[in-house]
Design an enzyme around this catalytic site. Structure first.
Site, PDB file in Angstrom:
ATOM      1  N   GLY A  42       0.805  -1.212   0.000  1.00  0.00           N
ATOM      2  CA  GLY A  42       0.000   0.000   0.000  1.00  0.00           C
ATOM      3  C   GLY A  42       0.839   1.262   0.000  1.00  0.00           C
ATOM      4  N   ASP A 168       8.143  -8.681   7.902  1.00  0.00           N
ATOM      5  CA  ASP A 168       8.600  -7.811   6.813  1.00  0.00           C
ATOM      6  C   ASP A 168       9.459  -6.671   7.356  1.00  0.00           C
ATOM      7  OD1 ASP A 168       8.787  -7.141   4.086  1.00  0.00           O
ATOM      8  OD2 ASP A 168       7.198  -5.645   4.274  1.00  0.00           O
TER       9      ASP A 168
END
Length: 292
Positions: A42, A168
């Site tokens: 995003g 991540d």
């Protein structure tokens, strides 16, 4: 929806509600016009609350159609309000369907000045540079390393009933404020997206056993590997290219192991006193051990 009407009518402060209408987030980000950063999941926009002028950040998720509506809300609600000095606090979310599209956004109670990737190696326009000089401001670098470690310890060990594996960790997901306090961002990713989605997108920081076999369950060791790569980059000032053919940065780590001997450290950090030199040695040793 009753919750959304209360949010619009009562106050613009995100602390008062966990769920925000899409139109409210669109308004405070000036129609999503001020981009802070992008990642495969995003785009993060800077926003301002109209009543208090407080700066916040709003992330508009991609691939949102793949996330079941109830799963998204349940998983996000489980970590809304999670507080630690070195964690970006998630204060709310949006989960609305308009015609044939679903809008899913995350709202953070903190708007960073820059992320660690930008601080070390410049913006995307200038980050062709493969190295920086951490010796020029080692105290700040060491402060950032310690802060990241404290934040990760909180996620792994200090949430008694609900520990979080980030999955991540990378330089772009470390946000910095004006005082250089690091905060780990996107801690909710592992709750929203699947292991396969995150592994597919991660480049340069993912432990090789998870790249090569997605059947492996994600674990704290995954984050420790990523932490090691980050510590090495912060300490040496040498950037891992993280190309698709070397998504685990193995060639980069091997190069650091060969190059950054005691003699090389002394040469690169000749201006530091003995205590700071000890810190540099310890950080490189720790980073390499994390990535073993």
């Amino acid at each position: 929806m009753a919750t959304e009407e209360k949010t619009e009518g009562s106050s613009s402060s995100p602390e008062l509600s966990k769920k925000f209408p899409f139109m409210f987030l669109e308004k405070i980000t000036n129609c999503f016009s001020q981009i802070f950063c992008k990642d495969p999941f995003g785009t993060v926009y800077k926003g301002t609350l109209p009543d208090s002028n407080k700066k916040i950040a709003v992330k508009k998720l991609e691939q949102s159609e793949e996330i079941p509506r109830d799963d998204f809300e349940n998983q996000v609600q489980s970590i809304v309000g999670l507080k630690h000095e070195n964690i970006v606090e998630l204060v709310g979310f949006c989960n609305e369907t308009h015609q044939n599209s679903t809008e899913r956004l995350l709202c953070y109670g903190f708007a960073p000045d820059e992320n660690l990737q930008q601080h070390l190696f410049g913006t995307e326009e200038t980050e062709d540079s493969s190295s920086t000089e951490p010796s020029n401001n080692w105290n700040t670098c060491f402060k950032i390393i310690k802060g990241i470690c404290q934040g990760l310890l909180f996620l792994h060990k200090q949430l008694d009933n609900n520990p979080i594996t980030h999955m991540d960790l990378n330089l772009k997901n470390i946000w910095l404020d004006k005082t250089m306090v690091p905060r780990i961002a996107n801690v909710e990713l592992s709750r929203i997206f699947s292991h396969e989605q995150i592994t597919k997108e991660s480049c340069g920081y993912m432990a090789p056993e998870y790249i090569n076999d997605t059947r492996n369950a994600m674990s704290f060791q995954t984050d420790i590997y990523s932490l090691g790569v980050m510590i090495i980059q912060i300490t040496t000032g040498e950037k891992s290219r993280g190309k698709m053919e070397d998504r685990a940065s193995r060639s980069y780590i091997d190069k650091i192991r060969r190059k950054w001997t005691a003699e090389h450290i002394a040469s690169k950090y000749s201006s530091l006193d003995s205590e700071c030199l000890h810190q540099v040695h310890a950080c490189i040793k720790t980073g390499l051990e994390c990535a073993d």
